[in-house]
Design a protein around this motif. Sequence first.
Motif, short mmCIF file in Angstrom:
data_model
loop_
_atom_site.label_atom_id
_atom_site.label_comp_id
_atom_site.label_asym_id
_atom_site.label_seq_id
_atom_site.Cartn_x
_atom_site.Cartn_y
_atom_site.Cartn_z
N VAL A 49 -0.75 -3.71 8.08
CA VAL A 49 -1.93 -3.73 8.95
C VAL A 49 -2.44 -5.16 9.13
N LEU A 50 -2.54 -5.90 8.04
CA LEU A 50 -3.03 -7.28 8.11
C LEU A 50 -2.10 -8.13 9.00
N GLU A 51 -0.81 -7.97 8.82
CA GLU A 51 0.15 -8.74 9.61
C GLU A 51 0.06 -8.38 11.09
N ALA A 52 -0.06 -7.09 11.40
CA ALA A 52 -0.14 -6.65 12.79
C ALA A 52 -1.41 -7.19 13.46
N VAL A 53 -2.53 -7.14 12.74
CA VAL A 53 -3.80 -7.62 13.30
C VAL A 53 -3.78 -9.14 13.46
N SER A 54 -3.06 -9.82 12.57
CA SER A 54 -3.00 -11.29 12.66
C SER A 54 -2.22 -11.73 13.90
N VAL A 55 -1.25 -10.92 14.30
CA VAL A 55 -0.44 -11.25 15.48
C VAL A 55 -1.27 -11.09 16.75
N GLN A 56 -2.10 -10.04 16.78
CA GLN A 56 -2.93 -9.79 17.96
C GLN A 56 -4.26 -9.22 17.53
N ALA A 57 -5.29 -10.01 17.63
CA ALA A 57 -6.63 -9.55 17.27
C ALA A 57 -7.14 -8.57 18.32
N GLY A 58 -8.03 -7.68 17.90
CA GLY A 58 -8.63 -6.75 18.84
C GLY A 58 -7.82 -5.50 19.07
N LEU A 59 -6.87 -5.20 18.17
CA LEU A 59 -6.08 -3.98 18.31
C LEU A 59 -6.93 -2.76 17.97
N THR A 60 -6.75 -1.70 18.72
CA THR A 60 -7.41 -0.45 18.38
C THR A 60 -6.55 0.27 17.34
N GLN A 61 -7.08 1.35 16.80
CA GLN A 61 -6.31 2.10 15.82
C GLN A 61 -5.07 2.72 16.46
N THR A 62 -5.16 3.09 17.73
CA THR A 62 -3.99 3.61 18.44
C THR A 62 -2.91 2.53 18.53
N ASP A 63 -3.34 1.30 18.81
CA ASP A 63 -2.40 0.18 18.87
C ASP A 63 -1.75 -0.06 17.50
#
Length: 203
Positions: A49-63
């Motif tokens: 989760v941390l890695e995914a959010v670091s790549v693109q901020a502002g992701l929704t839970q669906t993303d």
Amino acid sequence: MVKSGKQARRQGALADSPSHQMHRALQLALDVYAEEVGADGPTQRQFAVLEAVSVQAGLTQTDLVKATGIDRSTLADLVSRMTAKGLLERERSALDARAMAVRLSAAGAAMLEAARPRVLAADKRIMGLLPKGKREAFLEMLSELAAAADAAPEQAKLAAKAEKKRLKDQRKAEKAAKKSDRPGKTEKPKKPKKAAKPVDQAA
């Protein structure tokens, strides 16, 4: 020493079961991950989760479900706990006011930065258990399985839609068959015409 190839195979149903063998491999991977990352580091799912959010901020839970492969209910609970720990921050999505967007907090960014070299070390240990000539093919097969997992929800929706249409068409066909089996309406016999009265010639 870990044996590979035919030396590692054992006779029996479990040895030929892909699901069982993958489960054992997953247990090994998680054990190696825990040893390298340590108790103070993120769990494997938290790291994803941390890695995914670091790549693109502002992701929704669906993303995040799409990016990490974690199922929706597990992810919702995970994000909630990570937010409570101060690793993530949530705010209304700029693209969809109904959805909550997730971004790294300062603490989350620090944890991710500290965890990355440890996770890399875990990955190297796991790949080191395989012969060099098989590592690339192994990763390719894992990618194919991951792609199949990503496609599964959409395929399930299409299958459900097709089944719904099939049942609807079946009901229509059964209704039409019942209608055609009914005897046709029989026409009532026509009443004979009354004979004309004789003309009274005396009149």
